[in-house]
Scaffold this motif. Structure first.
Motif, PDB file in Angstrom:
ATOM      1  N   HIS A 239       1.301   4.104   7.832  1.00 24.65           N
ATOM      2  CA  HIS A 239      -0.125   4.113   7.506  1.00 24.65           C
ATOM      3  C   HIS A 239      -0.938   4.666   8.668  1.00 24.65           C
ATOM      4  O   HIS A 239      -0.435   4.853   9.775  1.00 24.65           O
ATOM      5  CB  HIS A 239      -0.606   2.684   7.198  1.00 24.65           C
TER       6      HIS A 239
ATOM      7  N   ASP B  22      -8.459   2.453   2.489  1.00 26.62           N
ATOM      8  CA  ASP B  22      -7.749   1.745   1.415  1.00 26.62           C
ATOM      9  C   ASP B  22      -7.796   0.233   1.598  1.00 26.62           C
ATOM     10  O   ASP B  22      -7.775  -0.519   0.622  1.00 26.62           O
ATOM     11  CB  ASP B  22      -6.286   2.219   1.366  1.00 26.62           C
TER      12      ASP B  22
ATOM     13  N   LEU C 276       0.841  -1.203   0.000  1.00 26.13           N
ATOM     14  CA  LEU C 276       0.000   0.000   0.000  1.00 26.13           C
ATOM     15  C   LEU C 276       0.875   1.251   0.000  1.00 26.13           C
ATOM     16  O   LEU C 276       1.898   1.291   0.676  1.00 26.13           O
ATOM     17  CB  LEU C 276      -0.892   0.010   1.251  1.00 26.13           C
TER      18      LEU C 276
ATOM     19  N   THR D  61     -12.305  -0.310  -1.503  1.00 24.49           N
ATOM     20  CA  THR D  61     -11.417  -0.675  -0.403  1.00 24.49           C
ATOM     21  C   THR D  61     -11.027  -2.142  -0.574  1.00 24.49           C
ATOM     22  O   THR D  61     -11.901  -2.989  -0.803  1.00 24.49           O
ATOM     23  CB  THR D  61     -12.157  -0.510   0.954  1.00 24.49           C
TER      24      THR D  61
ATOM     25  N   SER E 279      -1.697   5.243   3.640  1.00 22.82           N
ATOM     26  CA  SER E 279      -2.972   4.559   3.393  1.00 22.82           C
ATOM     27  C   SER E 279      -3.788   4.466   4.677  1.00 22.82           C
ATOM     28  O   SER E 279      -3.237   4.392   5.783  1.00 22.82           O
ATOM     29  CB  SER E 279      -2.718   3.153   2.856  1.00 22.82           C
TER      30      SER E 279
END
Ligand code: P1T
Length: 383
Positions: free
Chosen positions: A119, A141, A91, A170, A95
């Motif tokens: 994140h 996400d 990711l 998502t 995120s």
């Protein structure tokens, strides 16, 4: 996989990736214990250059895992946590990740220490669909679900959450470690990724640490493969072979784990020293109906609250003779453990208690021994 793709679970578990060795006819797959492969000219080879990237024994395991989880792709790593590490690296930085509030302590530690600066994590009770819908609509996400959770065995509605996640773009990942592909198939239910610690039921013999993902999404598979090769947590040829061997009996093992666990849960529920038993196969489990709908069995894990304090819990844990006092789960032998002191010690006490993880909570991984012996062992320890 040859022609086994349309066959039943145990046929696929035994045969997928298990074609006899071309060179010798060996029925069992060879362990290609090699780090490198000869090339006839620079860059000219038989598809194998270096074992961090590819290994024939590991390829067979991955073919098998995709078959039993009913997906197009599977990828393995040297531990369950290293696979989560790859997913987090996949990711982009910053995120937004939604995670269930009751996940394995090591998963929680990875999220809140190693990746907390990369994140943005929000922990919620994923059994509450309206809460899940709200956070997804606010934008996320990835959603990380464990179902059933470790250790309080909460069940989330995988199909509904996967569908909500699709609507909000998502990515949905389900940690399917407790059920194994025998009892639950998250990707078939609509999730993007099924994740497993291979260390547990899939290998089933407490002699390997490993991780895997299964998915139908080629882009996700390719991204994770590149990360696996770049970061390097590859499963060894020997471990891959052991897991491949363990999987052959996954179906019969899971049936027996579940039969034993059901009887033990019913025994514990009637015992005067027990305050509460959590097992998805008990009618008293808050998501029993949902469990029966999305799983084809209730698994081998039981959690219970003793009517007592940490000292009474310690006595029970010291008195059992057949149940081994040890971390981990999913092996043929029964294990018992104390999550607050052992597997979930990295979760702060106030967070633990907010999800019901008190000092009188004990977790059982019910093995496939004779159930009368297991019940007698618990009866003796609880006296
Ligand atoms: O131990 P490892 O193979 O790295 O897998 C981590 C992991 C991931 N997900 C779940 C649901 C798990 O239970 C685990 C590991 N759990 C234990 C060691 C335990 O005793 O709970």
């Amino acid at each position: 996989m040859g022609n086994s793709s349309n066959k039943g679970f145990s046929t696929r578990a035994i045969h997928a990736g298990g074609q006899p060795d071309k060179e010798t006819g060996a029925v069992m797959p060879p362990i290609y214990q090699t780090s490198t492969y000869v090339q006839s000219s620079p860059g000219e080879h038989k598809g194998y250059e270096y074992t961090r990237s590819h290994n024939p024994t590991r390829s067979r395991l991955e073919e098998n895992l995709a078959s039993i989880e009913q997906t197009s792709y599977a990828l393995t790593t040297a531990s369950g946590l290293s696979m989560i590490d790859l997913i987090m690296h996949m990711l982009p930085a910053g995120s937004k990740i939604i995670s269930g509030d009751d996940v394995y302590g090591g998963t929680y530690r990875l999220f809140t220490t190693v990746f907390q600066d990369r994140h943005d994590f929000t922990f919620i009770d994923t059994t509450d669909l309206s809460a899940v819908k709200k956070v997804l609509e606010e934008g996320a996400d990835l959603i990380w679900l464990e179902s059933p959770t470790n250790p309080t065995l909460k069940i989330s509605d995988i199909a509904s959450i996967a569908s909500l996640a699709k609507n909000t773009n998502t990515l949905s990942v389900v940690d399917n470690t407790f059920m194994s592909p025998y009892f639950q198939n998250p990707v078939v239910l609509g999730a993007d990724i099924a994740y497993h610690s291979l260390t547990k039921f899939i290998n089933g013999h407490s002699d390997v640490v490993g991780g895997a993902i299964m998915t139908n999404d080629e882009t996700i598979y390719n991204k994770l493969f590149i990360l696996q090769n770049s970061i390097g947590p590859c499963a060894s040829p020997f471990d891959s072979w052991l897991v491949l061997r363990g999987i052959k009996t996954l179906g019969v093992r899971m049936q027996r784990h579940a039969e034993n666990a059901q009887q033990i849960a019913e025994f514990l529920e009637k015992h005067s020293r027990i305050k509460k038993v959590i097992y998805p196969g008990l009618k008293s489990h808050p998501q029993h109906e949902l469990a029966a709908a999305q799983m084809s069995g209730f698994g081998g894990m039981i959690t219970f609250y003793l009517d007592g304090d940490i000292e009474s819990a310690r006595k029970v844990l010291e008195r059992v003779k057949l149940f081994a006092l040890a971390e981990s789960l999913g092996g043929v032998e029964s294990l018992i453990e104390h999550p607050a002191i052992m597997t979930h010690a990295s979760v702060p006490k106030e967070v633990r208690e907010s999800i019901g993880l008190y000092d009188n909570l004990i977790r059982l991984s019910v093995g496939i021994e004779d159930v009368e012996d297991l019940i007698n062992d618990l009866r003796g320890a609880l006296q």
